[in-house]
Write a protein that holds these residues in place. Structure first.
Motif, PDB file in Angstrom:
ATOM      1  N   LYS A   2       0.811  -1.216   0.000  1.00 43.96           N
ATOM      2  CA  LYS A   2       0.000   0.000   0.000  1.00 43.96           C
ATOM      3  C   LYS A   2       0.847   1.269   0.000  1.00 43.96           C
ATOM      4  N   ASP A   3       1.981   1.249   0.700  1.00 44.53           N
ATOM      5  CA  ASP A   3       2.821   2.452   0.770  1.00 44.53           C
ATOM      6  C   ASP A   3       3.414   2.821  -0.589  1.00 44.53           C
ATOM      7  N   LYS A  51       2.902   6.660  -1.804  1.00 40.66           N
ATOM      8  CA  LYS A  51       4.057   7.510  -2.126  1.00 40.66           C
ATOM      9  C   LYS A  51       4.006   8.017  -3.561  1.00 40.66           C
TER      10      LYS A  51
END
Length: 237
Positions: A17-18, A22
């Motif tokens: 998910k990051d 980002k």
């Protein structure tokens, strides 16, 4: 911020998910599959010269039953290899193409190394038979199975898609696409036409197309990092 639906298993969503956040996307978990361990049966480690691990899950479920090995290891994908390295294993072979076809090509390119050697293919019970049907001595050792899952947020996801508030949906395996069809059935095409359909690799792409659907995006390298890069470029066009 564009919404991206991630269909992989719930814990797998947490791993990626990051990457999307980002890159300026809003990832939404929609886990269309879940995993269940399979008891390893009729497996004699000493029979095998090489062990192939197809994913981090294959590693996790295998070593939950077999505590330690002293065999040559082949890993499908850099993340699988890094996970094995964390467990203390070194000199891991990672074929360039992260797929069953890539493995087969690697074996054929290095035929003198692998011919007449018994190889254990450690993965889910479901999967392509590309390697099992090859001329190499490869045995399937299933350590988990993939089950279709019905997420709690089906209504929310459907509403977002129908209102054209989803930019893309990412299918990380044929099973995730089966899960989508299982839930939405005859509505599937209408819903998929409202967003980009992303397949993580050729195996998933070919399966989706075999069901009569189109695929809009396939990364050159079969990883979530490459999916994010590709979506970021496309979204700017």
């Amino acid at each position: 911020m564009k919404n991206i639906i991630i269909t992989r298993e719930a814990s797998g969503f947490e791993e990626v998910k990051d990457l999307f956040i980002k890159a300026g996307f809003n990832p939404i978990s929609f886990p269309l599959i879940r995993f269940e361990p399979v008891e390893i049966k009729n497996f004699n480690l000493e029979d095998y010269k090489y062990l192939i691990f197809t994913s981090k899950n294959a590693v996790k479920y295998f070593f939950s039953q077999i505590p330690k090995i002293d065999k040559k290891i082949i890993a499908v994908g850099e993340k699988t290899a890094k996970y094995l390295e964390k467990l203390g294993y070194k000199d891991i072979i990672v074929p360039e193409v992260f797929s069953a076809e890539g493995l087969k090509a690697y074996f054929e390119k290095n035929i003198d190394t692998f011919k007449d050697k018994k190889i254990a293919l450690i993965r889910a019970s479901e999967g392509m038979d590309t390697l099992l049907n090859s001329n190499f001595k490869i045995d399937l050792i299933p350590v988990y199975e993939t089950k279709l899952n019905i997420p709690e947020n089906v209504d929310e996801i459907k509403s977002l898609i129908e209102n054209e508030k989803v930019y893309a949906i990412v299918f990380s395996s044929p099973s995730t696409f089966k899960g989508f069809l299982n839930i939405f059935k005859e509505e599937s095409k209408k819903l998929l036409d409202k967003m980009l359909t992303v397949a993580i690799g050729k195996t998933t792409k070919n399966f989706i197309e075999s069901q009569g659907f189109k695929v809009d995006v396939v990364p050159d390298k079969f990883t979530f990092e490459e999916i994010v890069k590709k979506l970021k470029v496309i979204s700017k066009d």
